[in-house]
Design a protein around this motif. Structure first.
Motif, short mmCIF file in Angstrom:
data_model
loop_
_atom_site.label_atom_id
_atom_site.label_comp_id
_atom_site.label_asym_id
_atom_site.label_seq_id
_atom_site.Cartn_x
_atom_site.Cartn_y
_atom_site.Cartn_z
N GLU A 186 0.84 -1.19 0.00
CA GLU A 186 0.00 0.00 0.00
C GLU A 186 0.88 1.24 0.00
O GLU A 186 1.95 1.26 0.62
N GLU A 187 0.42 2.27 -0.70
CA GLU A 187 1.16 3.53 -0.80
C GLU A 187 0.54 4.54 0.17
O GLU A 187 -0.68 4.72 0.20
N ARG A 188 1.42 5.19 0.96
CA ARG A 188 0.94 6.21 1.91
C ARG A 188 1.88 7.42 1.85
O ARG A 188 2.96 7.33 1.30
N ALA A 189 1.45 8.51 2.49
CA ALA A 189 2.27 9.72 2.51
C ALA A 189 2.42 10.23 3.94
O ALA A 189 1.49 10.15 4.74
N THR A 190 3.61 10.75 4.26
CA THR A 190 3.84 11.35 5.57
C THR A 190 3.32 12.78 5.57
O THR A 190 2.90 13.31 4.53
N LEU A 191 3.36 13.41 6.74
CA LEU A 191 2.83 14.76 6.86
C LEU A 191 3.59 15.77 5.99
O LEU A 191 3.03 16.77 5.55
N VAL B 226 6.46 9.98 0.28
CA VAL B 226 5.65 8.77 0.09
C VAL B 226 6.42 7.57 0.62
O VAL B 226 7.63 7.44 0.41
N TYR B 227 5.70 6.68 1.34
CA TYR B 227 6.32 5.43 1.78
C TYR B 227 5.38 4.28 1.45
O TYR B 227 4.21 4.48 1.13
N TYR B 228 5.93 3.07 1.53
CA TYR B 228 5.21 1.89 1.07
C TYR B 228 5.12 0.86 2.20
O TYR B 228 6.12 0.54 2.84
N VAL B 229 3.91 0.37 2.44
CA VAL B 229 3.65 -0.57 3.54
C VAL B 229 3.42 -1.96 2.96
O VAL B 229 2.62 -2.14 2.04
N ASN B 230 4.14 -2.94 3.51
CA ASN B 230 3.93 -4.34 3.13
C ASN B 230 3.07 -5.00 4.19
O ASN B 230 3.50 -5.22 5.31
N ARG C 273 12.44 3.53 -6.62
CA ARG C 273 12.51 4.99 -6.60
C ARG C 273 11.58 5.55 -5.53
O ARG C 273 10.79 4.83 -4.93
N LYS C 274 11.68 6.85 -5.32
CA LYS C 274 10.90 7.52 -4.30
C LYS C 274 9.90 8.49 -4.93
O LYS C 274 10.05 8.91 -6.08
N LYS C 275 8.88 8.84 -4.14
CA LYS C 275 7.87 9.77 -4.62
C LYS C 275 7.66 10.89 -3.61
O LYS C 275 7.98 10.76 -2.43
N LEU C 276 7.08 11.96 -4.11
CA LEU C 276 6.82 13.14 -3.29
C LEU C 276 5.46 13.70 -3.68
O LEU C 276 5.15 13.79 -4.87
N VAL C 277 4.63 14.04 -2.69
CA VAL C 277 3.36 14.72 -2.99
C VAL C 277 3.50 16.17 -2.57
O VAL C 277 4.02 16.48 -1.50
N GLU C 278 3.08 17.08 -3.45
CA GLU C 278 3.23 18.51 -3.22
C GLU C 278 1.97 19.24 -3.65
O GLU C 278 1.11 18.69 -4.34
N GLY C 279 1.90 20.50 -3.27
CA GLY C 279 0.81 21.34 -3.73
C GLY C 279 -0.44 21.24 -2.88
O GLY C 279 -0.48 20.56 -1.85
N GLU C 280 -1.49 21.95 -3.34
CA GLU C 280 -2.74 22.00 -2.60
C GLU C 280 -3.55 20.73 -2.83
O GLU C 280 -3.36 20.00 -3.81
N THR D 152 -17.25 11.72 1.81
CA THR D 152 -16.48 10.55 2.21
C THR D 152 -15.24 11.00 3.00
O THR D 152 -14.78 12.13 2.87
N THR D 153 -14.72 10.09 3.78
CA THR D 153 -13.52 10.34 4.59
C THR D 153 -12.53 9.21 4.38
O THR D 153 -12.92 8.03 4.32
N THR D 154 -11.24 9.54 4.28
CA THR D 154 -10.22 8.52 4.07
C THR D 154 -8.92 8.95 4.77
O THR D 154 -8.70 10.14 5.02
N TYR D 155 -8.08 7.95 5.13
CA TYR D 155 -6.76 8.24 5.67
C TYR D 155 -5.74 8.45 4.55
O TYR D 155 -4.61 8.85 4.81
N THR D 156 -6.12 8.18 3.31
CA THR D 156 -5.19 8.25 2.18
C THR D 156 -5.15 9.65 1.59
O THR D 156 -6.20 10.22 1.24
#
Length: 414
Positions: free
Chosen positions: A19-24, A28-32, A47-54, A78-82
């Motif tokens: 699963e793909e998740r993002a820190t504050l 981006v990090y990946y959970v097994n 490789r690594k990922k980064l989420v940016e912007g609004e 709807t509400t999600t942790y992702t």
């Protein structure tokens, strides 16, 4: 320098169980979910990922009732942790130095905590009356954390608290008697803590011995093995309820880069007689190296078994000038010679503090850190079968002592 990488969707697809998740802060990090581990790199591309912007239009970031970050889609109710920005994450390759590394080997524990408010947090630090443990406890206390200083010598622990209070009066420190060479003392310490504190947010397993001549504890186990590893393992299990009763609890196991020189490589190597060897098979440096590998293996297995707790292991620094070398004149001399070239105690405490407090590690677990940055431990330290075997044998060794103590107690009552 960051280079954007455009890969096919098939290459970017996560393997089953991931699963793909993002820190504050957007990393981006990946959970097994099979191993309960996590990593910063994509399991297929490396490789690594980064989420940016609004956030997308209509989305809002909120704090849920459990204290976790949630994302609300007002358009669809709807509400999600992702993080919805994961769909637009930018993939990057580091071509020079690690991206967005805020701290390094020159950072101090207090600089890592700059601007942080830890009021309401409760932390337990073992070996907190001296050296790296003292700087760790002091830094947490300076930022409002209630710090339980677990020490073998109560008088020295009280002197350490007075020293902290002399530097900053308005701190909250408590003392807990803990002798890691006695499993009975570990049990008593855990019970006293649970009677006074309902929850525990941070557990830092810092205490250790180095260069100790061959000796046995009152439990009959080799001292370096029990003090550096087995008693910390036992203490952590006894504190399961207060740790798992609060959200976002963290366990930090202080290990060492010397774990790479351990002789343990396969599950077949692990038996009670090899973990706690007889004197003719004992070498103090080898015992230390082995105990530090056990620390990392323990952290890996604990991360798997307690998925709601963030567990990290770390290397504080090479030959830091502390009381660690006090048992050998040769090591004391060596540590004195290299002292101008090694970290200060404040710098050595920084990685433990980083693992225990920084918000960007929320949700991550089972990771090894050096100089406030993730690094790969040895292949043996990543061996899940080795970690599972160590966990089970350690449990058996503790149960044997508990049964023996109960038998002696029952006989004394007759």
């Amino acid at each position: 320098m960051v280079g954007v990488l455009n890969d096919s969707d098939s290459e970017d697809e996560l393997p089953p169980g991931w699963e793909e998740r993002a820190t504050l802060d957007g990393n981006v990090y990946y959970v097994n979910h099979y191993t309960k581990g996590s990593q910063w790199t994509h399991p297929r591309t490396g490789r690594k990922k980064l989420v940016e912007g609004e956030l997308p239009s209509g989305w809002e970031k909120c704090v849920g009732d459990d204290g976790k970050i949630v994302y609300v889609d007002h358009a669809h109710h709807t509400t999600t942790y992702t993080d919805p920005r994961l769909a637009f994450a930018t993939e990057y390759r580091e071509t020079s130095q690690p991206l967005r590394q805020r701290f390094d080997g020159s950072s101090s524990a207090l600089s890592v905590l700059h601007g942080r408010d830890l009021r309401g947090k409760i932390a337990l630090v073992t070996g907190a009356n001296t050296g790296i443990g003292f700087e760790t406890a002091k830094s947490l206390a300076f930022h409002g954390c209630t710090v339980i200083m677990a020490c073998r010598n109560i008088k020295k622990g009280e002197e350490a608290i007075e020293k902290i209070k002399s530097q900053r009066g308005n701190v909250s420190c408590d003392i807990l008697q803990l002798d890691l060479s006695s499993l009975h003392s570990v049990r008593n310490a855990a019970e006293k803590l649970k009677q006074k504190y309902r929850i525990l947010h941070i557990l830092i397993l810092n205490a250790g011995v180095f260069g100790l001549p061959y000796s046995l504890t009152e439990d009959g186990y080799e001292t370096t093995f029990q003090v550096n590893y087995l008693s910390h393992y036992y203490l952590t299990l006894l504190l399961e309820h207060p740790l798992r009763s609060c959200s976002n609890a963290r366990v930090v196991v202080v290990a060492s880069e010397s774990h790479r020189f351990s002789s343990f490589q396969t599950p077949e190597d692990i038996h009670p007689m090899t973990l706690s060897p007889p004197e003719f098979k004992f070498w103090s440096m080898g015992a230390y190296n082995d105990s530090k590998l056990f620390n990392i293996l323990f952290a890996q297995e604990l991360a798997r078994q307690w998925p709601t707790v963030s567990v990290f292991s770390c290397h504080p620094g090479n030959m830091v000038s502390s009381d660690l070398s006090r048992y050998s004149w040769m090591y004391r001399m060596l540590f004195a010679v290299v002292r101008p070239f090694t970290k200060s105690l404040q710098q050595a405490a920084s990685t433990s503090i980083y693992c225990a407090t920084v918000p960007e590690l929320q949700g991550a677990t089972g990771v090894y850190f050096n100089n406030c940055f993730r690094c790969e431990p040895s292949n043996a330290a990543l061996n899940l079968s080795l970690a599972s075997r160590l966990w089970n044998v350690s449990q058996e060794m503790i149960i044997n002592i508990v049964k023996r103590d109960k038998l002696w107690y029952d006989l004394a009552l007759k």
